[in-house]
Structure formats: structure tokens, C-alpha cells
Motif scaffolding. Sequence first.
Motif: not given
Lengths: 395, 341
Positions: A340, A348-349, A352-353, A355-357, A361
Motif C-alpha cells: 500500500v 490491503v490497498s 483500504n480504498t 473501506l474508505n469509500q 471498516a
Amino acid sequence: MAQADTSAPAQEAHGLLYDPRARAVFYQVLTLAIVVGIGWYLIHNTLANLAQQNIASGFGFLDREAGFAISESLIPYDASDTYGRAILVGLLNTLVVAALGILFATLIGTVVGISRLSSNWLVAKLASVYVESVRNVPLLLQLFVWYSIITVSLPHPREEMTVGLDIYLTNRGIYVPVPLADPVWPLVGLALLVGIVLAFVIRRWAKRIQETTGKIKPVLWYSLAVIFGCPLLVWLAGGAPIGMDVPVREGFNFQGGIVRTPEFTALLAGLSFYTGGFIAEIVRSGILAVPRGQTEAARSVGLKPGRVLQLVVLPQALRIIIPPTTSQYLNLTKNSSLAVAIGYPDLVSVGNTTLNQTGQAIEAILIYMTVYLTISLLISLFMNWYNRHIALVER
Amino acid sequence: MPMKSILAAGAAVGVLSVVMPVQAQETVNAVMERGALRCGVNTGLAGFSNPDSEGNWEGLDVDVCRAIAAAMLGDPDAVEFTPLTAQQRFTALQSGEVDVLSRNTTWTLTRDTSLGLNFAPVTFYDGQGFMVPADLGVTSALELSGATVCVQPGTTTELNLADYFRANEMEFEPVVIEQIDEVNAAFFAGRCDVYTTDASGLASIRATVAPNPADYIILPEIISKEPLGPVVRHGDDQFFDIVKWTVYALIEAEELGVTSENLEEMMGSSNPSVQRLLGVTPGMGEALGLSESWAHDAIAAVGNYGEIFERNVGVNTPLGLERGINDLWTRGGLMYAMPIR
Ligand SMILES: N[C@@H](CCC(=O)N[C@@H](CS)C(=O)NCC(=O)O)C(=O)O
């Protein structure tokens, strides 16, 4: 039955209390109950708190359109695909880099580990300098170094550098020609597999011959011959297609051929060299752990140094090497999540995106944990099997 | 730092799984007891939030934090700044690591709802743009098919980018890196043809990070709406009100001609609106649960909205941005404070 005998239950209970088996079961059930209880409590609170803060929960988001692009993927993917597919793309990217990383780290580790024991002063020193430096610099830093070496020192696609054979090195990636699609190629691949299987068969056969007659067959040459010969024959029989899909500059970048991005290359190099340093130490100590007497005895019966290593030292060293190497493999796989930092789209990369959008989480973390746990368990299972396979069979 | 975002997410999971008391003024009480506001900001974007050579944070987003701290605690320095990447910011806010996020954050429906957040009024109306090296010979975003594009993950930028290329039937290769320093390095090393983010961010990066700003141009197309403003989490309506009205007070002050310089003079103004804003006529502070000098203290600390804009990103700064749509509604812009009464 309880009414008939009054003393028995009391005695039984008394007996149960002191019965080690019953007690063991009792404590296990108690432990399980506590773990489940705590788990339930945490899950309950989590859901309550999420609801109180109006944060979405559940895995429904996996079916929704992701809307973001991913730079490299083994399966077709575009922004209109789902989050679920995006995460699958990330998972496959993780598996690719971990598998290749394990392969290269093992090769590097073996070569360097043996080199450290070399009687050639320069070789041994170089190997120790390598081991000491990669083991003592944080991996994240090494990844940044690899990444900037590639993006800063390699030329821009406009002033590309070629190493011949239509292979181009640029700071956008390494472009390599690939054979044009032809029905023969899958068959060649199959022939390669057949060749590898044959090589194993030959090895067994040679071993039997050696055990019964003492004759040593040149296994290596036979193996190489079948591994390369089989595909070659199929290729010739298929009309020997030589058309290549060559990378050419078009628009902003190169098109055609295959490309390995700087992110992938930097991550693979970083993981391989870093873990290779640790494996080198394991290999070295494994070899040193084989008593000198073994080598001397083998020499005294007239074996050449190469055969001593191959027949006497390595088989014994392997037993010492395998368990710690397994944990290096697990480390490498988990370390691949540092991807990442340099923009390689691993699990994970991409996770995480997502998760963020979506803001989910907890779900994303659960996916990471499940995936890494599964990969780690599979590697452990395989390595344990292999370890048992090569273990000393006591007679 | 990628570990940090995983940790942040992990921490969020951890915090969310212990009992959190259902309490309405949780955040306000916590800030008052602590005597400091915890504010999530950029890791470094000149003009918005950037530590200076002595480690003092400065920028438009930072000033918003200071204004809130001044309104609540009477002290613009009572702020603990937490630098956050785009990826880390929402989990940090949800888990309570920060009280408010003032970090170039675009107001979207999903964030406002599924993420459990509330957006205070917009402090900067922005839109997404593209920056390319001048010698690439590109003059319009529509010529970018096949280009490699640098972008930060966890942003609306990432989504708009995919939308725009899809809508115009163009292809692109993304290079997605979390840390802004790393994206900047990759772009200026030529890893990407194009850098895309909020146009204000591009202006900042071009002016303050590019080896030679003249070598880079920002293409004319603006492909999205990026209303940026402070954000709080659901659950404390009073705190949301305080953040919301602090921003309005800064805008209202500009409209009423109240500046950090003429503030004391304005305390004697006969204009009832000015008297209400500055607490000369009491009531507004009490309604918010703050002292009557809340707006006075905020303006004294950072000035009115216009002063904040000009000091950090205006035409006389390296960013050199015009007020444009960020001007007051009375001058044709979008900045419009709800009535303070
Ligand atoms: N407004 C967009 C993008 C915000 C964003 O992260 N912008 C970048 C580039 S302008 C930034 O501020 N980076 C600074 C950092 O990562 O600390 C959003 O809310 O998703």
C-alpha cells in the motif's frame, strides 16, 4: 435410578471432581463459554455502537459498484465492477507477489547462505555484508528505496532504454515481448508440466537403481532434457510459431507485450531481498548444525564435495531449515501488505480504498483477517507436510 | 504509514466494540474537560494545512480549527492537530481520535449518511482538475486517453477520475499512492503523465512542490464539484451546531465588514447584526452553550473568512487563487451565512 441408590450420585460427583478427564472437559467447556461470551459481548456492543453512530454495517456493499480503477489485475476488471470483484483482484495480486516472493527469497537465501560459508574470502564477505544490511534496515524503507531507484533512475518512456530483444526499461515499467496467441502455446505449457512430472519419475528411478546397484545416473541432465525437451518437441510439432507481440511506443506509453509495473517490481524485489537475508541465515545455521563428522565421514568414503553437500549435508540440514523458513514465508506473505505504501494494488490497498469509500471498516478488517489467516494456515499445512515427508525415518 | 491506516481502522474497530455511553454532549464535554480541541488535518498541503519551519500548523483548514477552539475555549492555540491521510481520516473521526476533521473533505451523500458523519458549511468550493508537464503537449483533458494518472486513494478524486474517463470513453492507468509526499515524488519523477486532485490542491503542489512551477500546467477542465468543509461524527448535535455556526460567524463577519483589525472598534457599532454577532447583545453564545464572546474570539484569532482566504490561498500567496465562487454571495460568490439571530 437416582432414587434407588442415594450414595452413588454423591460418590459419582466426588469421583467426577477428581477425574482428570472430566476436569479437563469441564475447563475446556468453561474456557469456550468465556471466549464465546466475550465474543458475543463485543459483537453486540459493536453493532449497537455502529447503529448509534449511524454507520452502515453488513456485507451488502460487496455487490455494489466499486467506481474506482485498479492499475493491475489478473482478471478483467473495470470501475463498473463490484467491490467484491475489486477485493478479489487485490487478493490475487497479493497471492502473485507472495508466491513469487517466496520463490525468489528461497533462491537468494540458499545461494547467499551457502556463500557465507564459502572458503572464498570475497564471496563470504559480500554475502555477510548483504545479510547484515538487508536484515537491519526496515523493510518499508527498502521498498521506498527500490521504488525510487526504479522511478527516478530509469528513463521516461520517451527516452526509453532497451536491453535488446525488444525489452524496454522505463520508469513506467519493464516491457517484455510475449509470443502472439497461438493454439500451440497452451499445449507447450502442458508439455512443460509433463516434463516436470517426468523429471520426478526419473529421480525415483535413479534412486532405485542407485540403491540396488550402486550406479549413479546423471539425474540432472536427464531432468533438464525432459523438462525442456518435451515443450520443445510440442512446439516444433505445432509448426514452431515465432510471432511475437512486441511492445511499441504509442501515445503516452508503450502498448503490446507484457508490462511489470514499478510498483510490482519494487515490492517483489524488496520482499525477496529482505526475506532472502533471513533465509540465508537459516540456511547457514542449518548447514553448520550438521556435525563436521558427517562431512568427514562422507569424504573419507570417497564422495566428491558436491555429492557430500547433496547427499549428506543438505538432507540433514533441511530438517533444521524447514521450520524457521516456514515462518519466514508467513512473514513475507504478511509483509506484502506494505504494498500500500508504494501503490501496488494488493488486498490491503484495494481493501483500504473500499473501506474508505463505504465506511465499513469492521467488514474490511474481517476480510483481511480471514484472508491472511487462511493463506498462513495453508502455507503452514503444506510446510508441515513437507517437513514430515523429509523427516528422518527412524528404523 | 500504511500500517498506521490499518492500525487506525483496527483502533476504530476496537473502540467501536467497547461500550460507548449514549450521551448527547459527549464531544463538547470532552473538549471542555481536556481544554483542547482535537482536529484532524492534512499531512501537508501548503495553503490548507502545513506545519511551518517551527512546527506551527498553518493554512485555511487549520484556521477553521483555531476558530472553533477560540469559540469554545477562548484560545486559538488550544488545538491538538493530527495529520491524517485521505485513507485514515474517517476512521480517525469515527473512533474519536479527533473531534473534528478539517481536511479538504468533500461533502458527499455517502459520507454524510453511511459513514455516520455530519458536514458543517463549506469553507472552500472546489472542483477536480488535471495537472500535466507543459512539454507533454496536451491542452485539454479530452486528449488524455491512454495516460498514466497519479491519484491518492480513499478520495472522491479516485472515483471522479474513473467516471470521467468512462463517460468520455477513454482509457487510463492509475497509480494509486496513499502518502502525498510519495505521490508528489512519483509524479515529478515522471511515473505519471497526469496528476489529478482538487484544483486548489494542484495549485498548491505546483507552487510549492514542483521543481519549477512553469514546467507544469493545469488543464482547463474541472470535472467535478468538490465542496470542502469541516466534518464531525454523528451523536453530538451541540458540537455540530458549534462547528456549523463558527464557520457562519466567519462568513457573516466578512459580510458585516468586521475584521480582526477593526474588531474592538466594531464592539461599539450601532448595527444590531454586529452587536448580536459580537455578543454585545447577548443570547447567541448562550444558545450555543458557549460564552457570549465566542464569535469575537474566533474573529480575533483568525480574522473573518475573507482574511483567512487571502492570508492562506489568496492572490498574494504562492497559490495565488482568486476568490471566484468562494466570494460572498453579495459579490456573486457562494459564501452565504445563515442569519445569526
Ligand atoms: N476532496 C477530496 C480529496 C481530498 C484530498 O485528500 N486531497 C489531497 C490532495 S489535494 C490532499 O489533501 N492530500 C494531503 C494529504 O494526504 O495529507 C476528498 O475529500 O476525497
